[in-house]
Design an enzyme around this catalytic site. Structure first.
Site, short mmCIF file in Angstrom:
data_model
loop_
_atom_site.label_atom_id
_atom_site.label_comp_id
_atom_site.label_asym_id
_atom_site.label_seq_id
_atom_site.Cartn_x
_atom_site.Cartn_y
_atom_site.Cartn_z
N ASP A 163 55.06 11.66 94.57
CA ASP A 163 55.27 12.41 95.81
C ASP A 163 55.08 11.44 96.98
O ASP A 163 53.96 10.97 97.22
CB ASP A 163 54.22 13.55 95.84
CG ASP A 163 54.44 14.51 96.99
OD1 ASP A 163 55.30 14.23 97.85
OD2 ASP A 163 53.74 15.54 97.04
N ALA A 186 55.32 11.29 100.78
CA ALA A 186 55.48 12.17 101.95
C ALA A 186 54.94 11.56 103.24
O ALA A 186 55.05 12.18 104.29
CB ALA A 186 54.78 13.50 101.68
N LYS A 226 56.96 14.09 107.81
CA LYS A 226 56.00 13.34 108.62
C LYS A 226 56.63 12.05 109.15
O LYS A 226 56.51 11.74 110.33
CB LYS A 226 54.74 13.01 107.82
CG LYS A 226 53.81 14.20 107.63
CD LYS A 226 54.19 15.05 106.45
CE LYS A 226 53.28 16.26 106.29
NZ LYS A 226 53.73 17.09 105.16
C1 LMR Z 1 49.68 19.90 104.62
O1 LMR Z 1 49.21 19.56 103.53
O2 LMR Z 1 48.99 20.28 105.57
C2 LMR Z 1 51.18 19.81 104.82
O3 LMR Z 1 51.77 19.19 103.74
C3 LMR Z 1 51.77 21.13 105.14
C4 LMR Z 1 51.86 22.06 103.98
O4 LMR Z 1 52.96 22.55 103.73
O5 LMR Z 1 50.86 22.34 103.32
#
Ligand code: LMR
Length: 388
Positions: free
Chosen positions: A206, A208, A241
């Protein structure tokens, strides 16, 4: 039919967005959902995103469907960003609605083609387990991080993965681990790669937060080394992000294989799964990403703005860890972690007291979004944690 349904609880993390908004206190602090904020508490739109939107608005002449797999130019450019130009591997991708859409597609593919089992680190992003369970996967867990000592549990992780069966999937975070902020180091990646190769496991990585941790290439260095050393992997990419495109739901899933034909076959299956779910991915966010990655001026400006965000996060982190002092036995480790999150050794009662008495918001897990701090708030917020 609906009478058979019972009301579902709100997602605890997403519910915080509304609860925080409704709090009238001027000095409230939002350490909840993982969204980058500047010193004014604002989640800015990247300059390059605005410029790309203008170009798209001027040049786009149709909203007709693009293609079942999405926009191939976007997929190629994004893969170069994640996999690197020197990547010796064969990959085939599909554009997805956000990183979550990519994870769900991956889970459905694992259910169809794999052992139906995935290994998930403890702790992990809470929605990982939800997505995998919804796809019908059996979830096994490996230890990842010890909260009281703020340390990785690498030996226990390796030991657990040695019990995995060939073909099992293993969820890994490329960088900026959510929720702990504790990444795998280069040697850790090598050890995990060795057990994955030896046991014939399939990593689902993952990715992100590229650009928010060790740096733009540093954040995917472990991922690149791993996929160069093993025959198969799935890579879920989120642009939420790194491009600040949260609400545009922009992501991709790549199947990596030893031969291009195998990667293409995996992709055809991903396209077929998507067709019976959301049919085709949304385009606006990926059109923005494609424009930025393919336009040198916009690319340079985006990289420099992303880098200033990374530096601000690192500064906030160090300031917060310094201000915590010796609040916990290893408070200083928080300063060495990376990305948006850290997971503090606090109880749900502590979290509720901070929320109710002081307007400081975070999920009951104790995860904080460092980007929700302002430099001006660091001393006060750290003082509240010290007073618990
Ligand atoms: C988070 O972990 O705060 C972000 O990835 C938003 C989510 O969808 O949880």
């Amino acid at each position: 039919m609906f009478e058979r349904l019972s009301r579902q609880p709100d997602d605890p993390l997403l519910a915080l967005i509304g609860i925080f908004k409704a709090d009238p206190r001027a000095d409230k602090v939002d350490l909840g959902v993982g969204v980058y904020r500047d010193e004014a508490g604002h989640s800015p739109i990247f300059r390059a995103v605005k410029a790309a939107e203008r170009l798209i608005w001027e040049s786009q002449s149709s909203k007709a469907y693009v293609a079942p797999e999405g926009d191939q130019t976007y997929l190629d450019l994004l893969w170069t960003m994640v996999g690197g130009t020197a990547s010796p591997v064969h990959a085939a991708g599909v554009q997805t609605p956000g990183g979550s859409g990519a994870l769900r597609l991956a889970a459905d593919l694992i259910r169809q083609a794999g052992t139906g089992k995935i290994w998930l680190g403890l702790p992990s992003w809470p929605n990982h387990a939800g997505i995998f369970a919804a796809a019908g996967l059996k979830i096994e867990t490996y230890p990842y991080f010890d909260v009281p000592s703020q340390s990785l549990q690498l030996d226990s992780m390796i030991e657990a993965l040695q019990r995995a069966e060939p073909g099992d999937a293993v969820l890994l975070h490329a960088s900026c681990h959510n929720p702990t902020g504790a990444p795998l180091g280069a040697e850790d990646w090598a050890r995990v790669t060795a057990v994955i190769a030896a046991r014939g496991l399939v990593p689902l990585i993952d990715s992100a937060y590229q650009g928010f941790g060790a740096g733009f290439d540093g954040d995917v260095a472990g991922l690149r080394a791993m996929i160069a050393a093993i025959p198969e992997a799935l890579i879920a990419v989120s642009c939420s992000k790194s491009f600040g495109l949260y609400r545009e739901r922009t992501g991709a899933l790549y199947a990596v294989a030893a031969a291009q034909a195998a990667a293409d076959t995996a992709r055809s299956n991903l396209v077929a799964i998507a067709r019976t779910s959301y049919s085709m991915p949304p385009d606006h966010g990926s059109a923005i990403v494609k424009t930025i990655l393919g336009t040198p001026d916009l690319y340079d400006d985006w990289r420099s703005e992303l880098d200033s965000m990374r530096q601000r996060l690192a500064t906030l982190r160090r300031a917060f860890a310094d201000a915590l002092g010796d609040r916990w036995s290893n408070s200083l480790a928080i300063g060495r972690q990376e990305g948006m999150f850290s997971l503090l050794p606090v109880t749900p009662a502590d979290v509720m007291a901070l929320r109710e008495k002081h307007g400081v918001y975070m999920p009951t897990s104790g995860r904080i979004n460092i980007a929700g701090l302002k430099l001006a708030d660091v001393a006060r917020v750290a003082g509240l944690f010290k007073a618990l």
